[in-house]
Design an enzyme around this catalytic site. Sequence first.
Site, PDB file in Angstrom:
ATOM      1  N   HIS A  88       1.528   5.387  -1.666  1.00  0.00           N
ATOM      2  CA  HIS A  88       1.137   6.573  -2.452  1.00  0.00           C
ATOM      3  C   HIS A  88       2.384   7.169  -3.090  1.00  0.00           C
ATOM      4  O   HIS A  88       3.275   7.634  -2.387  1.00  0.00           O
ATOM      5  CB  HIS A  88       0.474   7.621  -1.555  1.00  0.00           C
ATOM      6  CG  HIS A  88      -0.782   7.123  -0.907  1.00  0.00           C
ATOM      7  ND1 HIS A  88      -2.018   7.254  -1.490  1.00  0.00           N
ATOM      8  CD2 HIS A  88      -0.988   6.448   0.246  1.00  0.00           C
ATOM      9  CE1 HIS A  88      -2.939   6.696  -0.705  1.00  0.00           C
ATOM     10  NE2 HIS A  88      -2.340   6.205   0.359  1.00  0.00           N
ATOM     11  N   LYS A 140      -9.246  -0.594  -5.700  1.00  0.00           N
ATOM     12  CA  LYS A 140      -9.310   0.056  -4.394  1.00  0.00           C
ATOM     13  C   LYS A 140     -10.684   0.664  -4.135  1.00  0.00           C
ATOM     14  O   LYS A 140     -11.202   1.422  -4.951  1.00  0.00           O
ATOM     15  CB  LYS A 140      -8.241   1.162  -4.336  1.00  0.00           C
ATOM     16  CG  LYS A 140      -8.228   1.971  -3.059  1.00  0.00           C
ATOM     17  CD  LYS A 140      -7.725   1.174  -1.872  1.00  0.00           C
ATOM     18  CE  LYS A 140      -7.925   1.913  -0.563  1.00  0.00           C
ATOM     19  NZ  LYS A 140      -6.704   2.387   0.039  1.00  0.00           N
ATOM     20  N   HIS A 163       0.877  -1.193   0.000  1.00  0.00           N
ATOM     21  CA  HIS A 163       0.000   0.000   0.000  1.00  0.00           C
ATOM     22  C   HIS A 163       0.902   1.227   0.000  1.00  0.00           C
ATOM     23  O   HIS A 163       1.499   1.569   1.016  1.00  0.00           O
ATOM     24  CB  HIS A 163      -0.901   0.007   1.244  1.00  0.00           C
ATOM     25  CG  HIS A 163      -1.832   1.187   1.302  1.00  0.00           C
ATOM     26  ND1 HIS A 163      -3.186   1.044   1.534  1.00  0.00           N
ATOM     27  CD2 HIS A 163      -1.629   2.521   1.171  1.00  0.00           C
ATOM     28  CE1 HIS A 163      -3.756   2.239   1.537  1.00  0.00           C
ATOM     29  NE2 HIS A 163      -2.830   3.155   1.326  1.00  0.00           N
ATOM     30  N   HIS A 181      -4.430  -0.897   5.891  1.00  0.00           N
ATOM     31  CA  HIS A 181      -3.960  -0.131   7.051  1.00  0.00           C
ATOM     32  C   HIS A 181      -4.885  -0.261   8.259  1.00  0.00           C
ATOM     33  O   HIS A 181      -5.458   0.726   8.716  1.00  0.00           O
ATOM     34  CB  HIS A 181      -3.699   1.341   6.703  1.00  0.00           C
ATOM     35  CG  HIS A 181      -4.738   2.014   5.830  1.00  0.00           C
ATOM     36  ND1 HIS A 181      -6.088   1.964   6.085  1.00  0.00           N
ATOM     37  CD2 HIS A 181      -4.619   2.740   4.697  1.00  0.00           C
ATOM     38  CE1 HIS A 181      -6.730   2.643   5.172  1.00  0.00           C
ATOM     39  NE2 HIS A 181      -5.857   3.122   4.312  1.00  0.00           N
ATOM     40  N   ASP A 203       1.524   2.585   3.525  1.00  0.00           N
ATOM     41  CA  ASP A 203       0.661   3.757   3.384  1.00  0.00           C
ATOM     42  C   ASP A 203       1.495   5.034   3.448  1.00  0.00           C
ATOM     43  O   ASP A 203       1.014   6.068   3.907  1.00  0.00           O
ATOM     44  CB  ASP A 203      -0.454   3.769   4.447  1.00  0.00           C
ATOM     45  CG  ASP A 203      -1.549   4.763   4.107  1.00  0.00           C
ATOM     46  OD1 ASP A 203      -1.617   5.206   2.947  1.00  0.00           O
ATOM     47  OD2 ASP A 203      -2.333   5.101   5.009  1.00  0.00           O
ATOM     48  N   HIS A 248     -10.421   0.712   1.980  1.00  0.00           N
ATOM     49  CA  HIS A 248     -10.211   1.708   3.040  1.00  0.00           C
ATOM     50  C   HIS A 248     -11.390   1.568   3.986  1.00  0.00           C
ATOM     51  O   HIS A 248     -12.514   1.976   3.668  1.00  0.00           O
ATOM     52  CB  HIS A 248     -10.143   3.128   2.457  1.00  0.00           C
ATOM     53  CG  HIS A 248      -9.859   4.158   3.511  1.00  0.00           C
ATOM     54  ND1 HIS A 248      -8.663   4.811   3.618  1.00  0.00           N
ATOM     55  CD2 HIS A 248     -10.623   4.608   4.548  1.00  0.00           C
ATOM     56  CE1 HIS A 248      -8.692   5.626   4.665  1.00  0.00           C
ATOM     57  NE2 HIS A 248      -9.881   5.530   5.240  1.00  0.00           N
TER      58      HIS A 248
END
Length: 345
Positions: A16, A100, A14, A175, A248, A137
Amino acid sequence: MTQSLTITRPDDWHLHLRDGAMLHAVLPETTRHFGRAIIMPNLVPPVVTAAQAAAYRDRIMEAMPKGAAFEPLMTLYLTEDTDPNDLAAAHASGLITSVKLYPAGATTNSASGVSNFENVRHILDRMAEIGCPLCVHGEVTDPAIDIFDREAVFIDRVLDPIRQATPGLRVVMEHITTKDGVDYVKANDQDLGATITTHHLIINRNHILVGGIKPHYYCLPVAKRESHRLALRAAATSGDARFFLGTDSAPHLDALKETACGCAGCFTATNTMSLLAHVFEEDSALDHLEAFTSLNGPSFYGLPTNPDTITLTKGGPVAFPAKLATPDGEVTVFDPGFPVHWHVT
Ligand code: NCD
Ligand code: ZN
């Protein structure tokens, strides 16, 4: 005495990476240690179609540091208008690894997420059929629900109903931050896994709020009370194959975090492996570090493990940079608040 540990090269399930100048600045921080990462699609606008995922993948490959053998594993951002045929073709060709799900409004750049889960039922059915995992999420957005309860309520109100309605759908709870999340994963079958971040193994909500507000510890889902952190630590360090690393790592410019309405996200790509070695050693679980960072993720996703290794060596304190420079400003590197002695080579 030198202590050293060689493990299969880790992956980040995970991550970004953003786009443009930020992508160029942060990508080397991940490729230095990691073999692969699941790339989050919450750009502005989000990565919704196969064509957008292919274009984003190209931009990541163009930004790749020389000599890096890093593979970005692309994802699509699920919307109520997602075309199941486009999704299925992207999965069949290997362009995307997962999809996602953001509840609309749950976190940074999630405005195009799902408001009515009934409207994506047919897409989830198709994903179960083709074996495409759903990364979730897991927070409700109901304003009546306290922010510290939003993960637990999501499990009952949304996640469990989705899983009952779509048997065979492979789901990653992203997460997780609560004992409720850990317990839900443990009580269920092999179609369910969970990622745990580095920072949620280290901070609880006191770190954010006691002695002055610390914007660089603010992320979503927000860190919970200490008993939850301890449950996450126990799950991560247990070796249980259903738990694996998803950092994350979520860079935001300092100017956008150190402000009256600061962005959510901790930037941990730079020091994650050193911090995890510290955490696992503290819990007498160094022998399970490789499972968490390098074996359990590939096993859940049905992918081979990385062919090479990294070595962690314990020595003097590691001097991490406090900030990462980008052309638009600085990004603060996550500060664990204690010295770390594990060097990665
Ligand atoms: C992420 C981001 O900045 O994109 N922020 C965060 O606090 N984790 C979004 C997310 O993964 O929730
Ligand atoms: Zn994220």
